[in-house]
Design a protein around this motif. Structure first.
Motif, PDB file in Angstrom:
ATOM      1  N   PRO A   1       4.248   3.921  -3.401  1.00 27.40           N
ATOM      2  CA  PRO A   1       3.790   5.311  -3.522  1.00 27.40           C
ATOM      3  C   PRO A   1       2.381   5.391  -4.096  1.00 27.40           C
ATOM      4  N   ASP A   2       1.611   6.394  -3.652  1.00 27.27           N
ATOM      5  CA  ASP A   2       0.328   6.655  -4.327  1.00 27.27           C
ATOM      6  C   ASP A   2       0.614   7.546  -5.532  1.00 27.27           C
ATOM      7  N   PHE A   3      -0.417   8.106  -6.149  1.00 28.81           N
ATOM      8  CA  PHE A   3      -0.192   8.967  -7.309  1.00 28.81           C
ATOM      9  C   PHE A   3      -0.037  10.435  -6.915  1.00 28.81           C
TER      10      PHE A   3
ATOM     11  N   ILE B   1      -4.177   3.083   0.989  1.00 30.42           N
ATOM     12  CA  ILE B   1      -4.176   1.949   1.924  1.00 30.42           C
ATOM     13  C   ILE B   1      -2.918   1.094   1.778  1.00 30.42           C
ATOM     14  N   SER B   2      -2.104   1.386   0.771  1.00 36.63           N
ATOM     15  CA  SER B   2      -0.861   0.609   0.583  1.00 36.63           C
ATOM     16  C   SER B   2       0.397   1.436   0.819  1.00 36.63           C
ATOM     17  N   THR B   3       0.252   2.744   1.088  1.00 35.94           N
ATOM     18  CA  THR B   3       1.471   3.577   1.198  1.00 35.94           C
ATOM     19  C   THR B   3       2.308   3.204   2.423  1.00 35.94           C
TER      20      THR B   3
ATOM     21  N   THR C   1     -11.678   1.651  -1.913  1.00 29.82           N
ATOM     22  CA  THR C   1     -10.309   1.924  -1.468  1.00 29.82           C
ATOM     23  C   THR C   1      -9.452   2.497  -2.596  1.00 29.82           C
ATOM     24  N   GLY C   2      -8.356   3.154  -2.167  1.00 23.21           N
ATOM     25  CA  GLY C   2      -7.409   3.729  -3.128  1.00 23.21           C
ATOM     26  C   GLY C   2      -5.987   3.509  -2.667  1.00 23.21           C
ATOM     27  N   ALA C   3      -5.070   4.123  -3.383  1.00 20.84           N
ATOM     28  CA  ALA C   3      -3.640   3.867  -3.197  1.00 20.84           C
ATOM     29  C   ALA C   3      -3.168   4.130  -1.765  1.00 20.84           C
TER      30      ALA C   3
ATOM     31  N   ASP D   1      -3.831   9.025   9.150  1.00 15.89           N
ATOM     32  CA  ASP D   1      -3.272   7.818   8.557  1.00 15.89           C
ATOM     33  C   ASP D   1      -4.316   6.700   8.672  1.00 15.89           C
ATOM     34  N   CYS D   2      -4.657   6.088   7.555  1.00 16.37           N
ATOM     35  CA  CYS D   2      -5.789   5.140   7.597  1.00 16.37           C
ATOM     36  C   CYS D   2      -5.514   3.935   8.488  1.00 16.37           C
ATOM     37  N   ASP D   3      -4.249   3.505   8.576  1.00 15.42           N
ATOM     38  CA  ASP D   3      -3.961   2.352   9.456  1.00 15.42           C
ATOM     39  C   ASP D   3      -4.317   2.700  10.905  1.00 15.42           C
TER      40      ASP D   3
ATOM     41  N   ASP E   1       8.386   1.296 -10.554  1.00 17.20           N
ATOM     42  CA  ASP E   1       8.138   1.933  -9.256  1.00 17.20           C
ATOM     43  C   ASP E   1       6.822   1.500  -8.623  1.00 17.20           C
ATOM     44  N   ILE E   2       5.863   1.084  -9.444  1.00 16.47           N
ATOM     45  CA  ILE E   2       4.569   0.703  -8.859  1.00 16.47           C
ATOM     46  C   ILE E   2       4.284  -0.792  -9.058  1.00 16.47           C
ATOM     47  N   LEU E   3       5.324  -1.516  -9.453  1.00 16.24           N
ATOM     48  CA  LEU E   3       5.146  -2.956  -9.650  1.00 16.24           C
ATOM     49  C   LEU E   3       4.940  -3.644  -8.297  1.00 16.24           C
TER      50      LEU E   3
ATOM     51  N   GLY F   1      -8.468   6.112   1.787  1.00 12.09           N
ATOM     52  CA  GLY F   1      -7.167   6.296   1.127  1.00 12.09           C
ATOM     53  C   GLY F   1      -7.235   6.605  -0.351  1.00 12.09           C
ATOM     54  N   THR F   2      -8.167   7.463  -0.717  1.00  8.71           N
ATOM     55  CA  THR F   2      -8.251   7.856  -2.132  1.00  8.71           C
ATOM     56  C   THR F   2      -8.535   9.348  -2.228  1.00  8.71           C
ATOM     57  N   SER F   3      -8.010   9.971  -3.294  1.00  7.44           N
ATOM     58  CA  SER F   3      -8.311  11.392  -3.520  1.00  7.44           C
ATOM     59  C   SER F   3      -9.652  11.530  -4.234  1.00  7.44           C
ATOM     60  N   LEU F   4     -10.253  10.413  -4.643  1.00  9.60           N
ATOM     61  CA  LEU F   4     -11.528  10.380  -5.391  1.00  9.60           C
ATOM     62  C   LEU F   4     -11.498  11.357  -6.565  1.00  9.60           C
ATOM     63  N   LYS F   5     -10.421  11.289  -7.322  1.00 12.94           N
ATOM     64  CA  LYS F   5     -10.309  12.195  -8.477  1.00 12.94           C
ATOM     65  C   LYS F   5     -10.535  11.478  -9.799  1.00 12.94           C
TER      66      LYS F   5
ATOM     67  N   THR G   1     -11.875  -1.767  -5.208  1.00 14.20           N
ATOM     68  CA  THR G   1     -10.543  -1.185  -5.066  1.00 14.20           C
ATOM     69  C   THR G   1     -10.092  -0.565  -6.384  1.00 14.20           C
ATOM     70  N   GLN G   2      -9.471   0.606  -6.248  1.00 14.27           N
ATOM     71  CA  GLN G   2      -8.854   1.214  -7.437  1.00 14.27           C
ATOM     72  C   GLN G   2      -7.416   0.728  -7.566  1.00 14.27           C
ATOM     73  N   ASN G   3      -6.976  -0.028  -6.559  1.00 12.69           N
ATOM     74  CA  ASN G   3      -5.566  -0.429  -6.536  1.00 12.69           C
ATOM     75  C   ASN G   3      -5.290  -1.561  -7.504  1.00 12.69           C
ATOM     76  N   ILE G   4      -4.051  -1.588  -7.934  1.00 10.98           N
ATOM     77  CA  ILE G   4      -3.638  -2.574  -8.933  1.00 10.98           C
ATOM     78  C   ILE G   4      -2.578  -3.500  -8.350  1.00 10.98           C
TER      79      ILE G   4
HETATM   80  P1  CNA Z   1      -4.259   9.140  -5.257  1.00  4.48           P
HETATM   81  O1  CNA Z   1      -4.938  10.089  -6.154  1.00  4.48           O
HETATM   82  O2  CNA Z   1      -2.777   9.114  -5.254  1.00  4.48           O
HETATM   83  O3  CNA Z   1      -4.800   9.446  -3.785  1.00  4.48           O
HETATM   84  C1  CNA Z   1      -4.345   8.760  -2.665  1.00  4.48           C
HETATM   85  C2  CNA Z   1      -4.926   9.467  -1.453  1.00  4.48           C
HETATM   86  O4  CNA Z   1      -4.623   8.702  -0.310  1.00  4.48           O
HETATM   87  C3  CNA Z   1      -4.347  10.861  -1.244  1.00  4.48           C
HETATM   88  O5  CNA Z   1      -5.400  11.772  -1.065  1.00  4.48           O
HETATM   89  C4  CNA Z   1      -3.517  10.735   0.034  1.00  4.48           C
HETATM   90  O6  CNA Z   1      -3.617  11.877   0.861  1.00  4.48           O
HETATM   91  C5  CNA Z   1      -4.150   9.556   0.714  1.00  4.48           C
HETATM   92  N1  CNA Z   1      -3.200   8.771   1.483  1.00  4.48           N
HETATM   93  C6  CNA Z   1      -1.945   8.398   1.151  1.00  4.48           C
HETATM   94  N2  CNA Z   1      -1.401   7.635   2.111  1.00  4.48           N
HETATM   95  C7  CNA Z   1      -2.346   7.540   3.091  1.00  4.48           C
HETATM   96  C8  CNA Z   1      -2.382   6.899   4.359  1.00  4.48           C
HETATM   97  N3  CNA Z   1      -1.360   6.170   4.804  1.00  4.48           N
HETATM   98  N4  CNA Z   1      -3.493   7.022   5.102  1.00  4.48           N
HETATM   99  C9  CNA Z   1      -4.554   7.753   4.673  1.00  4.48           C
HETATM  100  N5  CNA Z   1      -4.571   8.375   3.476  1.00  4.48           N
HETATM  101  C10 CNA Z   1      -3.479   8.262   2.698  1.00  4.48           C
HETATM  102  O7  CNA Z   1      -4.735   7.636  -5.523  1.00  4.48           O
HETATM  103  P2  CNA Z   1      -6.207   7.120  -5.824  1.00  4.48           P
HETATM  104  O8  CNA Z   1      -6.221   5.723  -5.384  1.00  4.48           O
HETATM  105  O9  CNA Z   1      -7.231   8.044  -5.341  1.00  4.48           O
HETATM  106  O10 CNA Z   1      -6.252   7.206  -7.404  1.00  4.48           O
HETATM  107  C11 CNA Z   1      -6.632   6.167  -8.188  1.00  4.48           C
HETATM  108  C12 CNA Z   1      -5.469   5.581  -8.980  1.00  4.48           C
HETATM  109  C13 CNA Z   1      -4.225   5.365  -8.177  1.00  4.48           C
HETATM  110  C14 CNA Z   1      -5.849   4.203  -9.426  1.00  4.48           C
HETATM  111  O11 CNA Z   1      -6.011   4.178 -10.793  1.00  4.48           O
HETATM  112  C15 CNA Z   1      -4.749   3.262  -8.976  1.00  4.48           C
HETATM  113  O12 CNA Z   1      -4.486   2.276  -9.904  1.00  4.48           O
HETATM  114  C16 CNA Z   1      -3.578   4.145  -8.768  1.00  4.48           C
HETATM  115  N6  CNA Z   1      -2.495   3.639  -7.898  1.00  4.48           N
HETATM  116  C17 CNA Z   1      -2.577   2.445  -7.262  1.00  4.48           C
HETATM  117  C18 CNA Z   1      -1.520   2.020  -6.473  1.00  4.48           C
HETATM  118  C19 CNA Z   1      -1.622   0.684  -5.793  1.00  4.48           C
HETATM  119  O13 CNA Z   1      -2.209  -0.225  -6.338  1.00  4.48           O
HETATM  120  N7  CNA Z   1      -1.060   0.548  -4.589  1.00  4.48           N
HETATM  121  C20 CNA Z   1      -0.387   2.818  -6.319  1.00  4.48           C
HETATM  122  C21 CNA Z   1      -0.339   4.043  -6.989  1.00  4.48           C
HETATM  123  C22 CNA Z   1      -1.413   4.437  -7.771  1.00  4.48           C
END
Ligand code: CNA
Length: 313
Positions: free
Chosen positions: A45-47, A38-40, A34-36, A288-290, A88-90, A247-251, A117-120
């Motif tokens: 905010p994601d990155f 799933i919490s937007t 999972t990535g950011a 939207d993943c939800d 902002d990301i706390l 929910g990750t850009s896999l970058k 999870t990549q999420n923090i």
């Molecule tokens: P990213 O690179 O910002 O990618 C997020 C991806 O999710 C994007 O491609 C979006 O299009 C997609 N996306 C956004 N909202 C939705 C949604 N509702 N439904 C479906 N897809 C959606 O973030 P990654 O997770 O890929 O990058 C890894 C970083 C982000 C990690 O090191 C994290 O620590 C970091 N991060 C985490 C959080 C968190 O913990 N919530 C917040 C911001 C960044």
């Protein structure tokens, strides 16, 4: 893992959302990455999303590259930049998203082998994902450590500083320094700077500074936690029967490379707002993943309950 990196080929037999629902129903050792995204839906905010992502906000504040804020050398050099933005990301969320509820449902059905999870934001814990099934690949805000003496504290201890945009200093260093007689403080400073002459010339010296606290999230240039590599190579890469990436850009490597390192016969599903090209997922469910996980559950004959899902669904 013994296999060398090799871009996998798509498996011809899986194409549709119904195939994805069937795979969920029939798999028992599911790996979810999972990535950011799933919490937007909770307002975090994601990155990298255009318009709303944290990196775009950083650019509007005049920083060229968002990743610079999370670079460990930059942090050691100028921690105030991270502290001026991290609020902002706390994680101050008391709720989790329907996609977190989906992970919990997979666990309750004993199908979730591991959530990487990549999420923090620690929301997996709030959703009730077992610690034994969770790998926080990029650490979390749950703890913070001193960059100088490595003293570790619960993350909350520095949240007020983060919210106040103030660099958090180590209390243990502060106490140690305060206990030292003035002469020792001076000697510490001299040694630190490799000066030859440590004689007391009666001059004035700065007292040494306490170390800077850093949340235990993995910055660019830092190692991932050991349990990430161990769990992936020694267990999951050997026996997962389905991979779901959400929910990750896999970058960000090495997480971005995990799908290509897994046995190529294991089906892989990707769920996100934007399609990706650098991994040949068998099924990409774009949206939207939800919504997507809700629909998947419906088609799998499972009931996904969450306060954000309208009751008539
Ligand atoms: P990213 O690179 O910002 O990618 C997020 C991806 O999710 C994007 O491609 C979006 O299009 C997609 N996306 C956004 N909202 C939705 C949604 N509702 N439904 C479906 N897809 C959606 O973030 P990654 O997770 O890929 O990058 C890894 C970083 C982000 C990690 O090191 C994290 O620590 C970091 N991060 C985490 C959080 C968190 O913990 N919530 C917040 C911001 C960044």
């Amino acid at each position: 893992i013994q296999r060398s990196y090799n871009k996998r080929q798509k498996l011809a037999q899986y194409n549709t959302i119904d195939d994805a629902a069937k795979l969920l129903r029939t798999s028992h050792n599911i790996m979810v990455i999972t990535g950011a995204g799933i919490s937007t839906s909770l307002g975090i905010p994601d990155f990298r999303s255009k318009g709303t992502g944290f990196y775009e906000r950083i650019r509007t504040l005049g920083y060229e590259d968002g990743e610079d804020v999370f670079n460990i050398d930059n942090f050691d050099d100028k921690p105030n930049i991270f502290y001026s933005l991290a609020g902002d990301i706390l994680p101050d969320q008391k709720r989790f998203s329907p996609t977190h509820a989906f992970l919990r449902l997979l666990q309750d059905k004993d199908r979730l082998q591991t959530n990487y999870t990549q999420n923090i934001d620690n929301l997996e814990g709030l959703a009730g994902i077992d610690k034994e099934r969770l790998i926080q690949c990029h650490g979390s805000f749950a703890t913070a450590s001193c960059r100088k003496c490595r003293h570790k504290v619960p993350g909350e201890e520095i949240f007020d500083d983060i919210r106040a945009k103030r660099v958090a200093r180590c209390r243990r260093c502060t106490q140690t320094i305060a206990k030292q007689p003035k002469k020792k403080q001076k000697a510490f400073k001299l040694r630190k700077n490799d000066w030859e002459d440590s004689s007391d010339d009666g001059g004035e010296y700065d007292v040494p500074e306490a170390g800077v606290m850093k949340p235990d999230i993995t910055f660019f240039g830092e190692q991932l936690p050991d349990n990430f590599f161990q769990r992936f190579t020694e267990r999951d890469a050997k026996n997962v029967d389905l991979v779901v990436v959400i929910g990750t850009s896999l970058k960000v490597a090495p997480v971005s490379e995990m799908p290509n390192y897994l046995p190529h016969h294991v089906p892989q599903i990707f769920i996100s707002r934007e399609p990706i090209q650098h991994v040949n997922f068998d099924i990409q469910l774009i949206g939207d993943c939800d919504h997507v996980v809700f629909e998947l559950c419906r088609r799998a004959g499972w009931s996904l309950k969450h306060e954000m899902i309208p009751p008539h669904f």
